[in-house]
Motif scaffolding. Structure first.
Motif, mmCIF file in Angstrom:
data_model
loop_
_atom_site.group_PDB
_atom_site.id
_atom_site.type_symbol
_atom_site.label_atom_id
_atom_site.label_comp_id
_atom_site.label_asym_id
_atom_site.label_seq_id
_atom_site.Cartn_x
_atom_site.Cartn_y
_atom_site.Cartn_z
ATOM 1 N N LEU A 31 -17.479 -10.915 -53.200
ATOM 2 C CA LEU A 31 -15.881 -10.318 -53.423
ATOM 3 C C LEU A 31 -15.616 -10.410 -52.136
ATOM 4 O O LEU A 31 -14.466 -9.947 -51.811
ATOM 5 C CB LEU A 31 -16.041 -8.791 -54.322
ATOM 6 C CG LEU A 31 -14.750 -7.905 -54.278
ATOM 7 C CD1 LEU A 31 -13.638 -9.266 -55.330
ATOM 8 C CD2 LEU A 31 -15.179 -7.154 -54.970
ATOM 9 N N ARG A 32 -16.348 -9.980 -51.340
ATOM 10 C CA ARG A 32 -15.776 -9.754 -49.670
ATOM 11 C C ARG A 32 -15.765 -10.747 -48.973
ATOM 12 O O ARG A 32 -14.381 -10.658 -48.372
ATOM 13 C CB ARG A 32 -16.989 -8.885 -49.178
ATOM 14 C CG ARG A 32 -16.939 -8.542 -47.397
ATOM 15 C CD ARG A 32 -18.126 -7.873 -47.271
ATOM 16 N NE ARG A 32 -18.026 -8.531 -45.546
ATOM 17 C CZ ARG A 32 -18.852 -8.574 -44.656
ATOM 18 N NH1 ARG A 32 -20.144 -9.559 -45.524
ATOM 19 N NH2 ARG A 32 -18.221 -9.060 -43.876
ATOM 20 N N TRP A 33 -15.852 -11.735 -49.271
ATOM 21 C CA TRP A 33 -15.240 -12.862 -48.569
ATOM 22 C C TRP A 33 -13.051 -13.338 -48.524
ATOM 23 O O TRP A 33 -13.305 -13.636 -47.345
ATOM 24 C CB TRP A 33 -15.557 -14.218 -49.061
ATOM 25 C CG TRP A 33 -17.206 -14.543 -47.945
ATOM 26 C CD1 TRP A 33 -18.399 -13.701 -49.093
ATOM 27 C CD2 TRP A 33 -17.706 -14.878 -46.909
ATOM 28 N NE1 TRP A 33 -19.308 -14.522 -48.363
ATOM 29 C CE2 TRP A 33 -19.210 -14.597 -47.287
ATOM 30 C CE3 TRP A 33 -16.621 -15.223 -46.068
ATOM 31 C CZ2 TRP A 33 -19.419 -15.574 -45.398
ATOM 32 C CZ3 TRP A 33 -17.815 -15.891 -44.924
ATOM 33 C CH2 TRP A 33 -18.226 -14.880 -44.688
ATOM 34 N N PRO A 34 -13.601 -12.632 -49.618
ATOM 35 C CA PRO A 34 -11.564 -13.418 -49.668
ATOM 36 C C PRO A 34 -10.983 -12.076 -49.056
ATOM 37 O O PRO A 34 -9.952 -12.388 -47.904
ATOM 38 C CB PRO A 34 -11.140 -13.374 -50.955
ATOM 39 C CG PRO A 34 -12.030 -13.550 -52.054
ATOM 40 C CD PRO A 34 -13.723 -13.101 -50.837
ATOM 41 N N LEU A 35 -11.786 -11.086 -48.961
ATOM 42 C CA LEU A 35 -10.836 -9.811 -48.686
ATOM 43 C C LEU A 35 -11.051 -10.328 -47.163
ATOM 44 O O LEU A 35 -9.641 -9.850 -46.437
ATOM 45 C CB LEU A 35 -11.225 -8.386 -48.942
ATOM 46 C CG LEU A 35 -11.567 -8.345 -50.011
ATOM 47 C CD1 LEU A 35 -12.137 -6.843 -50.758
ATOM 48 C CD2 LEU A 35 -9.833 -8.280 -50.745
ATOM 49 N N LEU A 36 -11.954 -10.308 -46.634
ATOM 50 C CA LEU A 36 -12.453 -10.757 -44.888
ATOM 51 C C LEU A 36 -11.073 -12.014 -44.498
ATOM 52 O O LEU A 36 -10.866 -11.819 -43.505
ATOM 53 C CB LEU A 36 -13.665 -11.264 -45.199
ATOM 54 C CG LEU A 36 -14.086 -11.556 -43.626
ATOM 55 C CD1 LEU A 36 -14.522 -10.312 -42.439
ATOM 56 C CD2 LEU A 36 -15.475 -11.803 -43.407
ATOM 57 N N LEU A 37 -11.118 -13.184 -45.411
ATOM 58 C CA LEU A 37 -10.122 -14.316 -45.424
ATOM 59 C C LEU A 37 -8.900 -13.524 -45.219
ATOM 60 O O LEU A 37 -7.527 -14.235 -44.094
ATOM 61 C CB LEU A 37 -10.084 -14.977 -45.933
ATOM 62 C CG LEU A 37 -11.551 -15.662 -46.070
ATOM 63 C CD1 LEU A 37 -11.810 -17.116 -46.742
ATOM 64 C CD2 LEU A 37 -12.020 -16.737 -44.599
ATOM 65 N N VAL A 38 -8.523 -13.012 -46.117
ATOM 66 C CA VAL A 38 -6.936 -12.285 -45.457
ATOM 67 C C VAL A 38 -6.677 -11.445 -44.465
ATOM 68 O O VAL A 38 -5.640 -10.989 -44.266
ATOM 69 C CB VAL A 38 -6.834 -11.700 -46.744
ATOM 70 C CG1 VAL A 38 -5.316 -10.664 -47.061
ATOM 71 C CG2 VAL A 38 -6.692 -11.885 -47.868
ATOM 72 N N ALA A 39 -7.995 -10.583 -43.777
ATOM 73 C CA ALA A 39 -7.777 -9.467 -42.982
ATOM 74 C C ALA A 39 -8.293 -10.231 -41.645
ATOM 75 O O ALA A 39 -6.934 -10.318 -40.648
ATOM 76 C CB ALA A 39 -8.806 -9.096 -42.676
ATOM 77 N N ALA A 44 -4.372 -12.651 -37.014
ATOM 78 C CA ALA A 44 -4.010 -13.615 -36.883
ATOM 79 C C ALA A 44 -2.485 -13.559 -36.476
ATOM 80 O O ALA A 44 -1.901 -13.598 -35.906
ATOM 81 C CB ALA A 44 -4.072 -14.931 -37.357
ATOM 82 N N VAL A 45 -1.727 -13.018 -37.427
ATOM 83 C CA VAL A 45 -0.287 -13.221 -37.280
ATOM 84 C C VAL A 45 0.011 -12.206 -36.726
ATOM 85 O O VAL A 45 1.611 -11.507 -35.523
ATOM 86 C CB VAL A 45 0.166 -12.685 -39.044
ATOM 87 C CG1 VAL A 45 1.867 -12.664 -39.083
ATOM 88 C CG2 VAL A 45 -0.006 -13.973 -39.637
ATOM 89 N N GLN A 46 -0.486 -10.867 -37.010
ATOM 90 C CA GLN A 46 -0.279 -9.830 -36.154
ATOM 91 C C GLN A 46 -0.432 -9.661 -34.472
ATOM 92 O O GLN A 46 0.238 -10.092 -34.018
ATOM 93 C CB GLN A 46 -1.302 -8.677 -36.533
ATOM 94 C CG GLN A 46 -0.032 -7.285 -35.526
ATOM 95 C CD GLN A 46 -1.273 -6.125 -35.909
ATOM 96 O OE1 GLN A 46 -2.355 -6.478 -36.688
ATOM 97 N NE2 GLN A 46 -1.068 -4.871 -35.377
ATOM 98 N N SER A 47 -1.096 -11.256 -33.961
ATOM 99 C CA SER A 47 -1.729 -11.408 -32.409
ATOM 100 C C SER A 47 -0.170 -12.306 -32.620
ATOM 101 O O SER A 47 0.253 -11.907 -30.709
ATOM 102 C CB SER A 47 -3.264 -11.799 -32.474
ATOM 103 O OG SER A 47 -3.373 -10.743 -32.824
ATOM 104 N N GLY A 48 0.135 -13.297 -33.420
ATOM 105 C CA GLY A 48 0.860 -14.198 -33.043
ATOM 106 C C GLY A 48 2.574 -13.440 -32.151
ATOM 107 O O GLY A 48 3.020 -13.761 -31.478
ATOM 108 N N LEU A 49 2.706 -12.574 -33.288
ATOM 109 C CA LEU A 49 4.057 -12.114 -33.375
ATOM 110 C C LEU A 49 4.151 -10.450 -32.086
ATOM 111 O O LEU A 49 5.096 -10.733 -31.705
ATOM 112 C CB LEU A 49 4.179 -10.788 -34.552
ATOM 113 C CG LEU A 49 4.563 -11.364 -35.882
ATOM 114 C CD1 LEU A 49 4.212 -10.227 -37.022
ATOM 115 C CD2 LEU A 49 5.849 -12.041 -35.810
#
Length: 68
Positions: A31-39, A44-49
């Motif tokens: 269950l942790r894997w999808p949450l890790l991918l979303v994080a 990445a989006v936040q760093s780009g912005l």
């Protein structure tokens, strides 16, 4: 020690409890894997912005030279 020896010594309920605990651990790990991918995606989006906003306010900032 075999599974049958453990069941004989501690009882089948304890063996079933241990198996349930291992299965719960595996389920929570999966269950942790999808949450890790979303994080990671949000990071990445936040760093780009952040880079775009900083560049728009400060002008184009030259990249630092690589040391190595």
């Amino acid at each position: 020690m075999s599974v049958f020896e453990i069941a004989k010594e501690h009882g089948s309920w304890r063996l079933a409890g241990f198996a349930l605990a291992v299965l719960l651990f595996c389920a929570l790990s999966l269950l942790r894997w999808p949450l890790l991918l979303v994080a990671r995606l949000l990071l990445a989006v936040q760093s780009g912005l952040d880079a775009r906003i900083t560049a728009s306010f400060a002008g184009s900032v030259p990249a630092s030279p690589e040391t190595g």
